[in-house]
Design an enzyme around this catalytic site. Sequence first.
Site, PDB file in Angstrom:
ATOM      1  N   GLY A 226       4.438  -0.917   1.624  1.00 51.74           N
ATOM      2  CA  GLY A 226       3.976   0.320   0.998  1.00 51.74           C
ATOM      3  C   GLY A 226       3.568   0.042  -0.430  1.00 51.74           C
ATOM      4  O   GLY A 226       3.225  -1.087  -0.786  1.00 51.74           O
ATOM      5  N   SER A 227       3.645   1.067  -1.247  1.00 53.91           N
ATOM      6  CA  SER A 227       3.130   0.930  -2.615  1.00 53.91           C
ATOM      7  C   SER A 227       4.092   0.135  -3.495  1.00 53.91           C
ATOM      8  O   SER A 227       5.296   0.076  -3.235  1.00 53.91           O
ATOM      9  CB  SER A 227       2.910   2.318  -3.210  1.00 53.91           C
ATOM     10  OG  SER A 227       4.153   2.971  -3.315  1.00 53.91           O
ATOM     11  N   THR A 228       3.537  -0.447  -4.534  1.00 54.11           N
ATOM     12  CA  THR A 228       4.349  -1.230  -5.470  1.00 54.11           C
ATOM     13  C   THR A 228       5.380  -0.327  -6.150  1.00 54.11           C
ATOM     14  O   THR A 228       6.527  -0.730  -6.371  1.00 54.11           O
ATOM     15  CB  THR A 228       3.414  -1.912  -6.494  1.00 54.11           C
ATOM     16  OG1 THR A 228       2.499  -2.739  -5.747  1.00 54.11           O
ATOM     17  CG2 THR A 228       4.177  -2.794  -7.461  1.00 54.11           C
ATOM     18  N   GLY A 231       8.199   0.128  -3.831  1.00 57.25           N
ATOM     19  CA  GLY A 231       8.848  -1.183  -3.701  1.00 57.25           C
ATOM     20  C   GLY A 231       9.845  -1.426  -4.826  1.00 57.25           C
ATOM     21  O   GLY A 231      10.942  -1.940  -4.604  1.00 57.25           O
ATOM     22  N   GLU A 248       6.196  -5.988   1.083  1.00 50.37           N
ATOM     23  CA  GLU A 248       4.738  -6.175   1.242  1.00 50.37           C
ATOM     24  C   GLU A 248       4.087  -5.006   0.536  1.00 50.37           C
ATOM     25  O   GLU A 248       4.053  -3.893   1.069  1.00 50.37           O
ATOM     26  CB  GLU A 248       4.361  -6.189   2.727  1.00 50.37           C
ATOM     27  CG  GLU A 248       5.070  -7.253   3.559  1.00 50.37           C
ATOM     28  CD  GLU A 248       4.484  -8.642   3.410  1.00 50.37           C
ATOM     29  OE1 GLU A 248       3.550  -8.814   2.599  1.00 50.37           O
ATOM     30  OE2 GLU A 248       4.978  -9.571   4.083  1.00 50.37           O
ATOM     31  N   CYS A 282      -4.218  -2.993   3.007  1.00 53.82           N
ATOM     32  CA  CYS A 282      -3.701  -3.704   1.827  1.00 53.82           C
ATOM     33  C   CYS A 282      -4.627  -4.826   1.435  1.00 53.82           C
ATOM     34  O   CYS A 282      -4.926  -5.015   0.263  1.00 53.82           O
ATOM     35  CB  CYS A 282      -2.295  -4.224   2.117  1.00 53.82           C
ATOM     36  SG  CYS A 282      -2.183  -5.183   3.624  1.00 53.82           S
TER      37      CYS A 282
END
Length: 476
Positions: A226-228, A231, A248, A282
């Site tokens: 998913g998104s940083t 994360g 990821e 991504c």
Amino acid sequence: MKTISMLIDGQPVVASQHFPVINPATGAAFAEAAAGDATHVDAAVAAARRAFAGWSARPEGERQALLHAVGAAIEAHMPELMQLVTLETGKPLNGLGGVGAGMEVGGAMAWTHVTADLALPVEVIQDNAEARVEVHRKALGVVASITPWNWPLMIAIWHVIPALRAGNTVVLKPSELTPVATARFVELANAILPPGVLNLVTGAAGSAVGPALVAHPGVAKIIFTGSTATGRKIMASAAASLKRLTLELGGNDAGIVLPDVDVKAVAEKLFAVTFHNNGQTCACLKRLYVHESIYEALCAELARLASQAVVGDGLLPETQLGPVQNAMQLAKIEEFAADARAHGGRFLCGGERLPGSGYFYAPTIVADLVEGCRLVDEEQFGPILPVIKYRDIDEAVRRANDNPNGLGGSVWSADPAAAAAIGRRLECGSVWINQHGAVQPDAPFGGIKQSGIGVGFGEHGLAEFTSLQTLKIMKS
Ligand code: NAP
């Protein structure tokens, strides 16, 4: 309307409340899913912990055979799963360059079979008169899998199958935007796997389900795509119990086009690797650096392709690009476009929403931008590409690397060896020459810098679902 249940310990579990699942092509709900809470997370983790001893002790060949049977079940239900993927993601059944729901379900099947066949053999470090030293790979326990909305079924497979292959059990939480195809996959797999081995908990937007799962003391490892931003939160939460992590995260992949390319031929490939799934992948190409000698010609060719792309409901066979997956993402693309205009971006086509109740946006090419605006610096995750001019290759490599993300990158040239030498200088986990984003189930894939920690796929990816145990047997 279709109602999606959770699945815990082999049994469907309903909740007192449900949340709607929207078809982005219409903006209307087509299904509703159980609004789980922290008590469902507790029940699912407990079931997975109970199932772990039996599953991890099972002979490898039996686990492999069961996973191949899961792959066969996906194949047997391919048309149904494709329909569900298109309804919830908006992605066309076939799509630009054949990248659509068919590829998602076909990929899920292929990844399942290839991963089932992977092995992690015992490594022998020493074997002499004094001692034998072996290194074994052991399953970790319960793996929490948290998936995004862009490739929901495929990414669920990327998480679940290697986790199970290595002997772990799983609690899976799909994005609240796209739980439908994943829930069907979990149901199909549960007809094959023992109860508790694979559990599904769904939660509404902002629910406690995701945070409760990542903080749960019974979870040994988290795999998150998913998104940083999310994360980072997950990593912070995992620190309390030192959980293992694979993250990821987002990408802002640069492509560098050298002056020796055939402009027309390369434009078609560049367009496909940038715009498939509406740029919501991504490892889509997200920033394109083009040598000044071919800049205008390549911009014009990309704009021609973007103007001709067929945008529509993904259920229609002629559709190449569907809607953006959700209203928030569409609003973000509009913000990026406004910011690009304010920074002097030259819009060669698109730059606006398309009429109708669905979340459609015209494929957009923007020239003349440089770093310092959102469309270049951040991940757009939508059908809008900045094409950036460069003069010399060292400058292009420096600018491509001058970004916090490090997922993928590509170099495009008539001389693949020269391009590969340039590609090796890119700061990213994967580099493609005359391609972009072409992942495969037997080669590691993962991000560096802010794009993630760890890799998926192949033996390197499988190893991430294990811990090492060194066994020293004295002989004298
Ligand atoms: P997201 O907003 O980060 O959400 C991903 C998942 O995390 C969802 O299931 C979400 O649940 C859950 N979540 C949100 N907050 C949480 C928390 N505090 N604790 C636990 N779970 C939480 O990402 P997205 O918008 O769905 O996905 C798009 C992003 O994924 C892009 O940046 C893309 O580049 C990246 N991506 C990376 C890869 C890769 O391999 N590197 C592959 C695909 C996508 P809810 O939806 O229910 O909030």
